[in-house]
Design an enzyme around this catalytic site. Structure first.
Site: not given
Lengths: 137, 392, 347
Positions: B85, B330, B334
């Site tokens: 990520c 959020k 993402h």
């Protein structure tokens, strides 16, 4: 999760996953599970020897998993925990044979040998460690 | 090291982009970034692309070549960067280093992930690859469950509550409402979060960032080049990165991300600032607990006081430090490889006063914080209106 | 008299139980008739993460704790089961790997309906007695299945026990054995079939009773014992009724059978049944006590053993969980949960 049919990937880790074989650095005295190939504290000065862990431990943290990976579908909800082994290292594992509400931080657990997942209907059964509450035994 | 500036940014709308594939998304973001910078593709000297798992999500590897090809940038060097990520943040850092070190003067850093071409279960499995495959995922850990282990321990040690976790999501949804690029533009309440279905207790569905398609790109330039092209550059005052164990269980802490602390310390030192100097921060809130740990580890609040800070509205839009003005992972979404670049784009817009409805007043110093896995890779950048923050 | 003895034993019973009433409710049967007719109250059910191998490993680890020997000293591992997780691929190798006995050793799976467990132990006794190995591990372990709605469904359960055989420091000596085998088709399952079939009343007199009684009488005659010599008697227990009837016919009082009679509360653990009963008896027997243990496996055969407890029982008994602890550790499940746990639903 391992790709279905990845036999060597599963087979290679039997000593660790079946019987908690880790190691210990004779130079700094630190225990490692899973075993380290180089002591991260001492690096080349380290000297690693095999250590089979007792399997006794304490829950450091836990979660009840309601959305499992595909490979463990049907087993939810299950308790996943950080278990600190009595020799020091912490492992991530399922606490089995328990009602989720009975697991707390500080719950004492012992080693259990269980089916972890299955590589599909016709594929290998992947066995390994889980933990069970020590209470009662 | 040479000074480096960001001179343009562009991104796609984040969300379920059924009609577009990875190529369409890459071009959409790339073209917008070039337009924003006011440069032509032929001027670009190198491309760095953050992408976590094209191979698992769409069966496509060699993303660097694909991006250069479809953006019409051949034959310049194009490199894919992968750090789960944190792939985007790291692609940005590599682009920065390539200019700071003197190799190039004008570089594009992009990030991209196309996640909705697979079923949710497969996406979850792929994301699980950011954890330790052999010692976490094999044993039944999912990504939410690893962060849930941190959340439970944080609650145990510091008295953090599920309501406080929920407040993080509520704040980020409030911000997402003002961001036209955001996946979720919908207000939610603490009760909505608390009543959403459990994923890995104490984390519920609305504590988790979604599965998202999207791309983002920024244009970086050397000082000399930047001054030629624009009067309004955003300077990169610090770039720092730290690593930790792949598995959570081997870390020194389960209630913080030590690599965040290390990278942040280094970044503050390089930039010559203190945490409280930051006006706007895009932090890695893949789960609500992650943002609480981030504001603690970045030094915005003392350790253990992150949860309480949300009751006091500390990080809302326009407060001393506005956190995740984009809506964060959020609410903005993402798309893993793109997130780190989107964070830079958002801070770029805030510092230039181009953030529209969600613009905070007088933003001078911004920070981005991008985490790979459960904290094995962390990259922190400080950006500002000043080429040298020590002389501001 | 044999030289080999039992140096360690261990039991394992899964946590889940289903009551006779719960099964009877689903099939509209009278639970009282079943409880009275077969002397069954409830049976054990394995968890989703359990199978005959995991049960064998848990029992073997308990046996190792009592034996107090290093696992590398075990020269043979035999696992008796009729519910191995693989149709082709040994279970014994998984057990040996898990307890750390590999690689210099022999291993094999045994299959003989419910008799495979005692046969695994007898194989170890023979190898130890002959001097071929120092220690052997014999395990009986099953997660047996009954066709939904069949009478077997009230009894087919899960559990296992492991025995480590050696010459030194035995907690019990095996004084005599006697095996009795014929070809008797009372119970079978063909390849590819999900559930076994059985001969209903034919499984009684010509099958179970003929073999259990012949082996028990045979071992007594061979070793010169009389029924009154025994402090305890354990018989294979497909239900709660047959062992008591067999004891009656042998002239052994009920009280000597009850300590090793587990089927009323955990059901028929198949290959584990006689060995689990024996483990339960060893959990309470004193030095010098004499035990008769007779197994039965459909198809058909019986192994009878005469076992004399030694002084060492006292120091070893508490080194692992007792059968009673496993029996009383329980969580009841509904028929729906049972169907899921036993993977009877095809999804």
């Amino acid at each position: 999760m391992a790709e279905q049919g990845s036999i060597p990937l599963i087979w290679r880790r039997y000593p660790q996953r079946y019987r908690l074989e880790g190691n210990k650095c004779e130079n700094c005295g630190t225990y490692f599970f899973p075993p380290r190939l180089v002591c991260p504290n001492c690096r080349r000065r380290g000297s690693l020897t095999k250590h089979v862990f007792s399997g006794k431990g304490v829950v450091e943290s836990y979660t009840v998993v309601h959305v499992p990976p595909d490979e463990m579908a049907g087993q939810e909800p299950y308790v996943l925990a950080l278990v600190r082994l009595e020799e020091g290292p912490v492992v991530t594992a399922v606490v089995t044979d328990v009602d989720p509400e009975d697991v707390k931080i500080g719950t004492r657990v012992r080693l259990a040998f269980r089916r972890i997942s299955e590589q599909g209907e016709s594929g290998l059964v992947c066995y390994g460690y889980k933990f069970a509450p020590e209470k009662g035994f | 090291m040479r000074r480096v500036a960001v001179i343009g940014a562009g991104m796609t709308r984040f969300g379920e982009r059924w009609e577009e594939g990875m190529r369409e998304l890459a071009v959409e973001a790339g073209v917008r970034a070039l337009e924003s910078a006011g440069v032509r593709g032929s001027q670009i000297q190198a491309l760095y692309v953050g992408n976590m798992s094209g191979g698992r999500f769409i069966g496509q590897e060699h993303i660097g070549a694909l991006a250069a090809d479809y953006l019409g940038l051949n034959p310049i060097p194009s490199t894919r960067i992968e750090a789960a990520c944190a792939s985007g943040g790291l692609a940005f850092r590599q682009a920065y280093l390539s200019i700071a070190g003197g190799e190039f003067d004008l570089v594009v850093a992009g990030g991209i992930e196309k996640m909705t071409d697979v079923l949710t279960g497969q996406a979850t499995t792929t994301l699980g690859g950011a954890a330790d495959q052999e010692w976490e995922t094999f044993f039944g850990a999912t990504f939410p469950s690893i962060y849930a282990l941190m959340a439970r321990r944080h609650m145990h040690e510091y008295g953090t509550t599920e309501e406080q976790l929920a407040m993080v999501a509520v704040k980020n949804h409030d911000n997402g409402l003002k961001n036209p690029y955001a996946q979720f533009r919908k207000k939610i309440t603490v009760e909505d979060v608390l009543n959403s279905s459990p994923v890995a207790t104490p984390l519920k569905l609305l504590d988790c960032s979604p599965i998202t398609d999207g791309a983002a790109a920024v244009v970086l330039a050397s000082e000399e080049m930047a001054r030629k092209i624009t009067d309004d550059p955003v300077w990169i005052n610090a770039s720092a990165q730290a690593s930790d164990t792949l598995a959570l269980h081997s870390r020194s802490s389960f209630t913080s991300i030590p690599a965040t602390r290390l990278a942040a310390e280094k970044a503050y030192q390089k930039a010559g600032i203190k945490p409280k100097d930051v006006d706007v921060a895009e932090v890695h809130d893949c789960f609500t607990i992650a943002e609480i740990m981030a504001v603690e580890d970045l030094g915005f609040v003392p350790k253990g006081e992150g949860g309480k800070a949300y009751e006091e509205g500390m990080f809302e839009l326009g407060s001393d430090i506005s956190v995740n003005t984009s809506g964060g992972l959020k609410a903005c979404g993402h798309p893993v490889g793109a997130t780190g670049i989107k964070q830079v784009a958002e801070v770029f817009w805030q510092l230039r006063g181009e953030a529209g409805e969600r613009q905070i007043p007088d933003a001078e110093i911004g920070l981005t914080h991008n985490v790979g896995g459960s904290g094995a890779t962390v990259v922190v950048h400080v950006l500002s209106r000043y080429p040298d923050l020590r002389q501001r | 008299m044999l030289v080999a003895g039992i140096v360690g034993y261990g039991a394992y019973v899964p946590r889940y139980r289903i009551k006779v009433e719960e099964i009877a409710r689903v099939w509209n049967k009278d639970p009282e008739a079943i409880k009275k007719g077969l002397n069954l109250l409830e049976k054990s059910v394995p968890g989703l993460d359990e199978d005959s191998v995991t049960i064998a490993v848990e029992a073997s680890r308990n046996a190792l704790s009592r034996a107090g020997i290093s696992p590398e000293k075990i020269g043979a591992v035999f696992v008796g089961s009729e519910s191995p997780p693989y149709a082709v691929k040994p279970s014994a190798t998984i057990v040996a790997e898990a307890i750390g006995s590999v690689p210099v050793m022999m291993a094999a799976d045994l299959e003989f309906a419910c008799k495979a467990g005692t046969q695994a132990v007898l194989n170890c006794i023979g190898l130890v007695d002959s001097g071929m190995i120092d220690y052997g591990l014999g395990v009986g372990s099953d997660t047996s299945q009954g066709r939904p709605g069949d009478a077997l469904e009230y009894s087919a359960s899960a559990g296992g026990a492991a025995f480590i055989i050696g010459k030194k420091d035995a907690l019990a000596e095996v004084e005599e054995f006697y095996s009795y085998t014929t070809d008797t088709p009372d119970f079978w399952r063909k390849e590819g079939q999900e559930y076994p079939r059985h001969g209903a009343r034919f499984t009684g007199r010509p099958a179970y009773f003929k073999h259990v009684l012949s082996a028990s009488k045979g071992v007594m005659e061979k070793g010169g014992y009389s029924p009154s010599d025994f402090d305890y008697a354990v018989f294979h227990q497909p239900n709660g009724k047959f062992p008591l009837l067999a004891a009656k016919q042998l002239g052994i009082p009920k009280e000597k059978v009850l300590p090793g009679l587990l089927s009323p509360v955990i059901g028929n653990t198949y290959s584990g049944a006689t060995l689990l009963g024996l483990a339960a008896v060893l959990d309470r027997a004193g030095p010098g006590d004499l035990i008769l243990a007779t197994s039965y496996g459909s198809g058909a055969g019986s192994d009878a053993m005469v076992i004399r407890v030694t002084d060492r029982i006292e120091e070893k008994r508490d080194k692992a969980p007792k059968v009673e602890e496993y029996v009383s550790r329980k969580k009841h499940v509904t028929y729906g949960e049972y169907v899921k746990l036993r993977r009877k639903l095809k999804v």
